[in-house]
Design an enzyme around this catalytic site. Structure first.
Site, PDB file in Angstrom:
ATOM      1  N   LYS A  26      -1.037 -43.272 -42.046  1.00 16.31           N
ATOM      2  CA  LYS A  26      -1.581 -43.256 -40.674  1.00 16.31           C
ATOM      3  C   LYS A  26      -3.112 -43.242 -40.687  1.00 16.31           C
ATOM      4  O   LYS A  26      -3.748 -43.939 -39.909  1.00 16.31           O
ATOM      5  CB  LYS A  26      -1.098 -42.017 -39.908  1.00 16.31           C
ATOM      6  CG  LYS A  26       0.299 -42.151 -39.342  1.00 16.31           C
ATOM      7  CD  LYS A  26       0.675 -40.892 -38.589  1.00 16.31           C
ATOM      8  CE  LYS A  26       0.479 -39.727 -39.480  1.00 16.31           C
ATOM      9  NZ  LYS A  26       0.971 -38.477 -39.210  1.00 16.31           N
ATOM     10  N   ARG A 101       2.991 -34.156 -29.675  1.00 12.20           N
ATOM     11  CA  ARG A 101       3.774 -33.451 -30.695  1.00 12.20           C
ATOM     12  C   ARG A 101       5.098 -32.943 -30.113  1.00 12.20           C
ATOM     13  O   ARG A 101       5.945 -32.473 -30.858  1.00 12.20           O
ATOM     14  CB  ARG A 101       3.019 -32.210 -31.203  1.00 12.20           C
ATOM     15  CG  ARG A 101       1.940 -32.412 -32.223  1.00 12.20           C
ATOM     16  CD  ARG A 101       2.430 -32.299 -33.654  1.00 12.20           C
ATOM     17  NE  ARG A 101       1.694 -31.409 -34.537  1.00 12.20           N
ATOM     18  CZ  ARG A 101       0.463 -31.596 -35.015  1.00 12.20           C
ATOM     19  NH1 ARG A 101      -0.256 -32.616 -34.638  1.00 12.20           N
ATOM     20  NH2 ARG A 101      -0.059 -30.751 -35.870  1.00 12.20           N
ATOM     21  N   ARG A 147      -1.010 -38.586 -55.759  1.00 14.86           N
ATOM     22  CA  ARG A 147      -2.375 -38.680 -55.237  1.00 14.86           C
ATOM     23  C   ARG A 147      -3.337 -37.815 -56.061  1.00 14.86           C
ATOM     24  O   ARG A 147      -3.075 -36.642 -56.286  1.00 14.86           O
ATOM     25  CB  ARG A 147      -2.333 -38.160 -53.783  1.00 14.86           C
ATOM     26  CG  ARG A 147      -3.426 -38.612 -52.901  1.00 14.86           C
ATOM     27  CD  ARG A 147      -2.962 -38.790 -51.485  1.00 14.86           C
ATOM     28  NE  ARG A 147      -2.479 -37.580 -50.815  1.00 14.86           N
ATOM     29  CZ  ARG A 147      -2.086 -37.566 -49.538  1.00 14.86           C
ATOM     30  NH1 ARG A 147      -2.149 -38.645 -48.812  1.00 14.86           N
ATOM     31  NH2 ARG A 147      -1.657 -36.457 -49.002  1.00 14.86           N
ATOM     32  N   ARG A 181      -4.648 -32.439 -54.697  1.00 13.04           N
ATOM     33  CA  ARG A 181      -4.824 -31.480 -53.601  1.00 13.04           C
ATOM     34  C   ARG A 181      -3.770 -30.391 -53.724  1.00 13.04           C
ATOM     35  O   ARG A 181      -2.634 -30.661 -54.097  1.00 13.04           O
ATOM     36  CB  ARG A 181      -4.643 -32.198 -52.260  1.00 13.04           C
ATOM     37  CG  ARG A 181      -5.926 -32.497 -51.552  1.00 13.04           C
ATOM     38  CD  ARG A 181      -5.714 -33.396 -50.387  1.00 13.04           C
ATOM     39  NE  ARG A 181      -4.639 -32.956 -49.501  1.00 13.04           N
ATOM     40  CZ  ARG A 181      -4.328 -33.597 -48.375  1.00 13.04           C
ATOM     41  NH1 ARG A 181      -4.990 -34.667 -48.031  1.00 13.04           N
ATOM     42  NH2 ARG A 181      -3.353 -33.176 -47.608  1.00 13.04           N
TER      43      ARG A 181
END
Ligand code: AMP
Length: 238
Positions: A26, A101, A147, A181
């Site tokens: 996104k 949401r 990642r 991360r």
């Protein structure tokens, strides 16, 4: 497949809602839409964090709720969104990020836009364009767990799809070890994805019911996904 249409255009696109789990792409696609159409990304998470940092009434009310990872009340969020959408940079359109949401927020947005449908001073008189990026669950896990970034130069890699030349070492910042991360670890990402699916299902359902959910296959190469999104945006107002 043709190269994506990258040149800027000043046409009005109205409200764009991107739905999809973390890792679906996104952020990447939102950035490309912003560049092509010159419209802002309106992130409710960022706006709320700004309010918390500035200690506004809204920030004070939202702080504890956000710290628990729960949703801030629809009233507070919708009022904040209304104020943001009235700013001049949203006149030709905007990309909503993290909003709606809940089904109630989606209904509220429809009502807001319905009023605009009859307001001739606004060029973006149309329903929101709702694009759901669908990505295979296992593919998503590989994207997120693979990642890595370079703490020195910031370059992003994926050890499964775009690995560095040498194992876990940055190609550019010589010898720097890549890092993951903290919230990209498998034991953290699985509950995050489940929570996300639970939370956004009612929103996707709302748009499916009203016949406005457009699904895009997010497993395709990133340029192809962009190309498809641009076509959807062009067709919407054609
Ligand atoms: P985000 O950065 O989008 O993950 O949002 C961070 C936090 O802000 C969420 O965990 C919620 O507490 C709150 N938040 C963001 N957007 C909304 C929304 N549309 N409705 C309610 N709460 C929200």
């Amino acid at each position: 497949m043709a190269k994506p249409m990258t040149q800027e255009t000043s046409r009005a696109v109205g409200a764009v809602v991107l739905l999809g789990p973390p890792g679906a792409g996104k952020g990447t696609q939102a950035k490309r839409i912003m560049e092509r159409y010159g419209i802002p990304q309106v992130s409710t998470g960022d706006l709320l964090r700004e309010n918390v940092a500035q200690g506004t009434d809204l920030g004070i009310a939202a702080k504890a709720v956000m710290a628990r990872g729960e949703l801030v009340s629809d009233d507070l969020v919708c009022n904040m969104v209304r104020e943001r959408l009235l700013l001049p940079d949203c006149k030709r359109g905007y990309i909503l990020d993290g909003f709606p949401r809940t089904a109630a927020q989606a209904g509220w947005l429809d009502a807001l836009l319905e009023r605009e449908l009859f307001d001739n001073s606004r060029p973006t008189r149309a329903w929101p364009i709702v694009i759901q990026l669908e990505v295979d669950y296992n593919q998503l896990l590989l994207r997120i767990t693979g990642r890595r970034s370079c703490p020195t130069c910031g370059r992003i890699y994926n050890v499964h799809f775009q690995p560095p030349r040498f194992d876990e070492i940055c190609d550019e910042a010589h010898g720097t070890k890549l890092v993951a991360r903290n919230d990209d670890r498998l034991e953290v990402i699985q509950p995050r994805l489940t929570a996300f699916q639970e939370q956004t299902r009612p929103v996707a359902e709302y748009y499916r019911r009203t016949g406005r959910l457009i699904s895009v296959n997010g497993d395709r190469p990133v340029d192809e996904v962009t190309d498809q999104i641009f076509r959807i945006l062009e067709d919407h107002h054609a």
